[in-house]
Scaffold this motif. Sequence first.
Motif, PDB file in Angstrom:
ATOM      1  N   ASP A 267      -8.012  15.550   0.392  1.00  0.00           N
ATOM      2  CA  ASP A 267      -8.844  15.062  -0.700  1.00  0.00           C
ATOM      3  C   ASP A 267      -9.508  13.754  -0.287  1.00  0.00           C
ATOM      4  O   ASP A 267      -8.856  12.852   0.242  1.00  0.00           O
ATOM      5  N   THR A 268     -10.806  13.636  -0.527  1.00  0.00           N
ATOM      6  CA  THR A 268     -11.540  12.439  -0.119  1.00  0.00           C
ATOM      7  C   THR A 268     -11.081  11.187  -0.860  1.00  0.00           C
ATOM      8  O   THR A 268     -11.392  10.069  -0.427  1.00  0.00           O
ATOM      9  N   GLU A 269     -10.334  11.363  -1.945  1.00  0.00           N
ATOM     10  CA  GLU A 269      -9.838  10.208  -2.702  1.00  0.00           C
ATOM     11  C   GLU A 269      -8.480   9.721  -2.196  1.00  0.00           C
ATOM     12  O   GLU A 269      -7.978   8.686  -2.657  1.00  0.00           O
ATOM     13  N   THR A 270      -7.881  10.440  -1.263  1.00  0.00           N
ATOM     14  CA  THR A 270      -6.553  10.074  -0.768  1.00  0.00           C
ATOM     15  C   THR A 270      -6.617   8.799   0.053  1.00  0.00           C
ATOM     16  O   THR A 270      -7.442   8.666   0.960  1.00  0.00           O
ATOM     17  N   ARG A 271      -5.756   7.849  -0.261  1.00  0.00           N
ATOM     18  CA  ARG A 271      -5.696   6.577   0.439  1.00  0.00           C
ATOM     19  C   ARG A 271      -4.305   6.385   1.031  1.00  0.00           C
ATOM     20  O   ARG A 271      -3.328   6.933   0.537  1.00  0.00           O
ATOM     21  N   GLY A 272      -4.235   5.582   2.097  1.00  0.00           N
ATOM     22  CA  GLY A 272      -2.966   5.399   2.786  1.00  0.00           C
ATOM     23  C   GLY A 272      -2.479   3.976   2.778  1.00  0.00           C
ATOM     24  O   GLY A 272      -2.568   3.278   1.769  1.00  0.00           O
ATOM     25  N   VAL A 273      -1.974   3.512   3.931  1.00  0.00           N
ATOM     26  CA  VAL A 273      -1.424   2.168   4.039  1.00  0.00           C
ATOM     27  C   VAL A 273      -2.552   1.163   4.231  1.00  0.00           C
ATOM     28  O   VAL A 273      -3.703   1.530   4.459  1.00  0.00           O
ATOM     29  N   GLY A 274      -2.189  -0.131   4.175  1.00  0.00           N
ATOM     30  CA  GLY A 274      -3.164  -1.187   4.432  1.00  0.00           C
ATOM     31  C   GLY A 274      -3.621  -1.879   3.165  1.00  0.00           C
ATOM     32  O   GLY A 274      -3.373  -1.423   2.046  1.00  0.00           O
ATOM     33  N   ASP A 275      -4.275  -3.010   3.351  1.00  0.00           N
ATOM     34  CA  ASP A 275      -4.779  -3.802   2.223  1.00  0.00           C
ATOM     35  C   ASP A 275      -6.183  -4.313   2.572  1.00  0.00           C
ATOM     36  O   ASP A 275      -6.319  -5.271   3.327  1.00  0.00           O
ATOM     37  N   PRO A 276      -7.220  -3.646   2.058  1.00  0.00           N
ATOM     38  CA  PRO A 276      -7.141  -2.504   1.136  1.00  0.00           C
ATOM     39  C   PRO A 276      -6.858  -1.210   1.893  1.00  0.00           C
ATOM     40  O   PRO A 276      -7.198  -1.098   3.069  1.00  0.00           O
TER      41      PRO A 276
ATOM     42  N   VAL B 159      -4.385  10.757   9.419  1.00  0.00           N
ATOM     43  CA  VAL B 159      -4.601   9.391   9.892  1.00  0.00           C
ATOM     44  C   VAL B 159      -5.454   8.612   8.892  1.00  0.00           C
ATOM     45  O   VAL B 159      -6.085   9.189   8.005  1.00  0.00           O
ATOM     46  N   SER B 160      -5.462   7.298   9.065  1.00  0.00           N
ATOM     47  CA  SER B 160      -6.403   6.432   8.354  1.00  0.00           C
ATOM     48  C   SER B 160      -6.630   5.198   9.208  1.00  0.00           C
ATOM     49  O   SER B 160      -5.796   4.847  10.051  1.00  0.00           O
ATOM     50  N   ASP B 161      -7.779   4.552   9.016  1.00  0.00           N
ATOM     51  CA  ASP B 161      -8.065   3.317   9.737  1.00  0.00           C
ATOM     52  C   ASP B 161      -7.252   2.181   9.134  1.00  0.00           C
ATOM     53  O   ASP B 161      -7.027   2.138   7.906  1.00  0.00           O
ATOM     54  N   ILE B 162      -6.829   1.264   9.990  1.00  0.00           N
ATOM     55  CA  ILE B 162      -6.047   0.139   9.494  1.00  0.00           C
ATOM     56  C   ILE B 162      -6.438  -1.132  10.232  1.00  0.00           C
ATOM     57  O   ILE B 162      -6.694  -1.114  11.443  1.00  0.00           O
ATOM     58  N   SER B 163      -6.514  -2.222   9.493  1.00  0.00           N
ATOM     59  CA  SER B 163      -6.816  -3.518  10.085  1.00  0.00           C
ATOM     60  C   SER B 163      -5.582  -4.043  10.801  1.00  0.00           C
ATOM     61  O   SER B 163      -4.461  -3.927  10.295  1.00  0.00           O
ATOM     62  N   LEU B 164      -5.782  -4.592  11.982  1.00  0.00           N
ATOM     63  CA  LEU B 164      -4.665  -5.100  12.770  1.00  0.00           C
ATOM     64  C   LEU B 164      -4.441  -6.595  12.590  1.00  0.00           C
ATOM     65  O   LEU B 164      -3.645  -7.193  13.311  1.00  0.00           O
ATOM     66  N   ASP B 165      -5.125  -7.198  11.625  1.00  0.00           N
ATOM     67  CA  ASP B 165      -4.978  -8.639  11.430  1.00  0.00           C
ATOM     68  C   ASP B 165      -3.868  -8.988  10.442  1.00  0.00           C
ATOM     69  O   ASP B 165      -3.692 -10.137  10.061  1.00  0.00           O
ATOM     70  N   ARG B 166      -3.104  -7.980  10.014  1.00  0.00           N
ATOM     71  CA  ARG B 166      -1.971  -8.222   9.124  1.00  0.00           C
ATOM     72  C   ARG B 166      -0.821  -7.330   9.559  1.00  0.00           C
ATOM     73  O   ARG B 166      -1.046  -6.205  10.017  1.00  0.00           O
ATOM     74  N   PRO B 167       0.414  -7.806   9.428  1.00  0.00           N
ATOM     75  CA  PRO B 167       1.552  -6.983   9.835  1.00  0.00           C
ATOM     76  C   PRO B 167       1.813  -5.859   8.833  1.00  0.00           C
ATOM     77  O   PRO B 167       1.576  -6.007   7.638  1.00  0.00           O
ATOM     78  N   LEU B 168       2.279  -4.722   9.351  1.00  0.00           N
ATOM     79  CA  LEU B 168       2.719  -3.637   8.482  1.00  0.00           C
ATOM     80  C   LEU B 168       4.143  -3.901   8.026  1.00  0.00           C
ATOM     81  O   LEU B 168       4.865  -4.676   8.640  1.00  0.00           O
ATOM     82  N   GLY B 169       4.554  -3.240   6.965  1.00  0.00           N
ATOM     83  CA  GLY B 169       5.947  -3.329   6.561  1.00  0.00           C
ATOM     84  C   GLY B 169       6.170  -3.795   5.145  1.00  0.00           C
ATOM     85  O   GLY B 169       7.312  -3.992   4.724  1.00  0.00           O
ATOM     86  N   THR B 170       5.105  -3.967   4.360  1.00  0.00           N
ATOM     87  CA  THR B 170       5.290  -4.352   2.970  1.00  0.00           C
ATOM     88  C   THR B 170       5.847  -3.162   2.186  1.00  0.00           C
ATOM     89  O   THR B 170       5.685  -2.004   2.599  1.00  0.00           O
ATOM     90  N   PRO B 171       6.511  -3.419   1.072  1.00  0.00           N
ATOM     91  CA  PRO B 171       6.997  -2.304   0.247  1.00  0.00           C
ATOM     92  C   PRO B 171       5.880  -1.328  -0.120  1.00  0.00           C
ATOM     93  O   PRO B 171       6.105  -0.113  -0.172  1.00  0.00           O
ATOM     94  N   HIS B 172       4.682  -1.856  -0.362  1.00  0.00           N
ATOM     95  CA  HIS B 172       3.555  -0.988  -0.708  1.00  0.00           C
ATOM     96  C   HIS B 172       3.202  -0.077   0.456  1.00  0.00           C
ATOM     97  O   HIS B 172       2.916   1.119   0.271  1.00  0.00           O
ATOM     98  N   ASP B 173       3.206  -0.616   1.676  1.00  0.00           N
ATOM     99  CA  ASP B 173       2.909   0.201   2.860  1.00  0.00           C
ATOM    100  C   ASP B 173       3.936   1.316   3.030  1.00  0.00           C
ATOM    101  O   ASP B 173       3.581   2.470   3.279  1.00  0.00           O
ATOM    102  N   LEU B 174       5.204   0.960   2.915  1.00  0.00           N
ATOM    103  CA  LEU B 174       6.264   1.952   3.076  1.00  0.00           C
ATOM    104  C   LEU B 174       6.147   3.058   2.030  1.00  0.00           C
ATOM    105  O   LEU B 174       6.289   4.244   2.342  1.00  0.00           O
ATOM    106  N   LEU B 175       5.875   2.658   0.802  1.00  0.00           N
ATOM    107  CA  LEU B 175       5.751   3.635  -0.283  1.00  0.00           C
ATOM    108  C   LEU B 175       4.542   4.537  -0.062  1.00  0.00           C
ATOM    109  O   LEU B 175       4.625   5.758  -0.260  1.00  0.00           O
ATOM    110  N   ALA B 176       3.428   3.957   0.371  1.00  0.00           N
ATOM    111  CA  ALA B 176       2.219   4.746   0.612  1.00  0.00           C
ATOM    112  C   ALA B 176       2.449   5.763   1.721  1.00  0.00           C
ATOM    113  O   ALA B 176       1.996   6.910   1.628  1.00  0.00           O
TER     114      ALA B 176
END
Length: 270
Positions: free
Chosen positions: A35-44, A60-77
Amino acid sequence: MVRSTETSATSESVPEEQVTGCYVYGVVPAEIEVDTETRGVGDPPTQVRSLQHGRIAALVSDISLDRPLGTPHDLLAHEELLDAAAAEVPVLPLRFGAVITDDDAVVEEFLRPNHDEFVAALEELEGRAQYVVKGRYIEDAVFTEILEENPEAARLRDEIRDLPEDATRNERIQLGEMIHEAITAKREADTAELIEQVDQLSVLSVVRQPSHEQDAVHVALLVETSRQAELEQVMEELGRRWADRIKLRLLGPLAAYDFVMTRQGDEGWD
C-alpha cells in the motif's frame, strides 16, 4: 525449521559521507503489493516499497543516517510492518536495524545470492504464522498454592511473619529460594500442559525464557493460519481452567521471528 539470512548491518556499514540508506525489514514473495500509504521506521517515516528479484522481494524504505535507530517508535514500526505482512503472506523477518547502501545493493548483495534459499524458506512458511501465548501467575493465588503444597515453606513463613526483617534475613532468603524453586517447577509443568493442549494444532513450538519472575508460560507457536479459530478456542478453554491462577493472552498472527533460523558470516551475509 526455516533458515534465513540475518544481518547485523547498520548505518555504520555504509559510507560515512552517505546521508541516506535503505532499511530492510524482511523478505516476502515477489508478487506482494505494498500500500502506498504504508510507512516504516525513521523520523519522519518514509514510504515502504518492495524491491523484487526473481520470485522474492525485500520490503524496504529510505532512512536518514543522521540519527541513530532504536527508539521505541522505530522498534514498534518494524514489528508492526512485519506482523501486518505476515497476516497476508509468508515473511522472513530481518533483525531490527538492517541498513544497506542503496536499492541496487539490496538486490545484488542480499536477494540475488540468497534467492533459492529464501524461496525455499518462504514456501515452508506458506499459510503459516507465529502466535505467542503469554501467561502470568496471579501472585496471591500462586503463593497460596505453594504454601499449601510445601509445609516447610508455610512453617517458615509463619515463623517470620511478625518478626523484624533484619532479624530474619537468612530465613527470608531461604523462603525466597523455596518460592522461586516452586514457581520454576510450576512454570515447567504449566508450559508442558500448554504444549500438550496445542500439539495437534502447532507445526512447531519454541519455549521462550521468562521475562518476569511471575511468568507462567511464554511459548511461540507456528500454526496454520486456517486453524487460528481452533487455536483461539483451545486458549479460551485453557484460560477458563486457569482463570483463578494465571492470566493468559494469545498474540498473533505475527511474523515467524522464533522459527527463522539465521546465519551471519564475518562480512555480513554468507
